[in-house]
Motif scaffolding. Sequence first.
Motif, mmCIF file in Angstrom:
data_model
loop_
_atom_site.group_PDB
_atom_site.id
_atom_site.type_symbol
_atom_site.label_atom_id
_atom_site.label_comp_id
_atom_site.label_asym_id
_atom_site.label_seq_id
_atom_site.Cartn_x
_atom_site.Cartn_y
_atom_site.Cartn_z
ATOM 1 N N ARG A 11 64.197 34.965 26.897
ATOM 2 C CA ARG A 11 64.074 36.368 26.521
ATOM 3 C C ARG A 11 65.263 37.141 27.053
ATOM 4 O O ARG A 11 65.930 36.721 27.964
ATOM 5 C CB ARG A 11 62.782 36.955 27.091
ATOM 6 N N GLY A 12 65.476 38.295 26.479
ATOM 7 C CA GLY A 12 66.531 39.172 26.947
ATOM 8 C C GLY A 12 67.790 39.055 26.103
ATOM 9 O O GLY A 12 67.857 38.312 25.128
ATOM 10 N N ALA A 13 68.805 39.791 26.518
ATOM 11 C CA ALA A 13 70.051 39.836 25.755
ATOM 12 C C ALA A 13 70.743 38.485 25.684
ATOM 13 O O ALA A 13 71.473 38.213 24.736
ATOM 14 C CB ALA A 13 70.988 40.875 26.376
ATOM 15 N N ASN A 22 70.662 31.120 26.840
ATOM 16 C CA ASN A 22 69.661 30.375 27.608
ATOM 17 C C ASN A 22 69.038 29.262 26.771
ATOM 18 O O ASN A 22 68.825 28.149 27.262
ATOM 19 C CB ASN A 22 68.568 31.311 28.120
ATOM 20 N N ALA A 23 68.743 29.549 25.520
ATOM 21 C CA ALA A 23 68.142 28.531 24.648
ATOM 22 C C ALA A 23 69.115 27.379 24.423
ATOM 23 O O ALA A 23 68.717 26.208 24.441
ATOM 24 C CB ALA A 23 67.740 29.157 23.319
ATOM 25 N N GLU A 24 70.372 27.686 24.222
ATOM 26 C CA GLU A 24 71.372 26.640 24.033
ATOM 27 C C GLU A 24 71.526 25.789 25.288
ATOM 28 O O GLU A 24 71.624 24.560 25.222
ATOM 29 C CB GLU A 24 72.719 27.269 23.651
ATOM 30 N N ALA A 25 71.507 26.429 26.449
ATOM 31 C CA ALA A 25 71.601 25.683 27.705
ATOM 32 C C ALA A 25 70.382 24.785 27.891
ATOM 33 O O ALA A 25 70.516 23.630 28.306
ATOM 34 C CB ALA A 25 71.732 26.649 28.884
ATOM 35 N N ALA A 26 69.212 25.287 27.573
ATOM 36 C CA ALA A 26 67.994 24.484 27.701
ATOM 37 C C ALA A 26 68.056 23.269 26.784
ATOM 38 O O ALA A 26 67.713 22.154 27.180
ATOM 39 C CB ALA A 26 66.771 25.329 27.384
ATOM 40 N N GLU A 27 68.517 23.480 25.570
ATOM 41 C CA GLU A 27 68.609 22.365 24.627
ATOM 42 C C GLU A 27 69.657 21.346 25.074
ATOM 43 O O GLU A 27 69.412 20.137 25.040
ATOM 44 C CB GLU A 27 68.945 22.879 23.234
ATOM 45 N N SER A 28 70.796 21.818 25.548
ATOM 46 C CA SER A 28 71.850 20.890 25.944
ATOM 47 C C SER A 28 71.489 20.072 27.177
ATOM 48 O O SER A 28 72.005 18.977 27.384
ATOM 49 C CB SER A 28 73.165 21.642 26.182
#
Length: 59
Positions: free
Chosen positions: A16-18, A23-29
């Motif tokens: 969430r957030g700006a 963050n989503a890309e980091a989580a996936e990677s």
Amino acid sequence: MMAATAVGVPQLTLPRGADHFVNAEAAESHGFAVREEIAALLAPADLVGDLENLAVAAR
């Protein structure tokens, strides 16, 4: 969150957030988020009948 991840406990993380795209890309990677697994899940609408049957059976 990191402790659960370290021992392999499945969890749902919602960025969430700006910076949520970053963050989503980091989580996936890092293997936290797997698009293929999410895409393979049934849509909520496909589960409604099963949930209704469970609710009736529990009464």
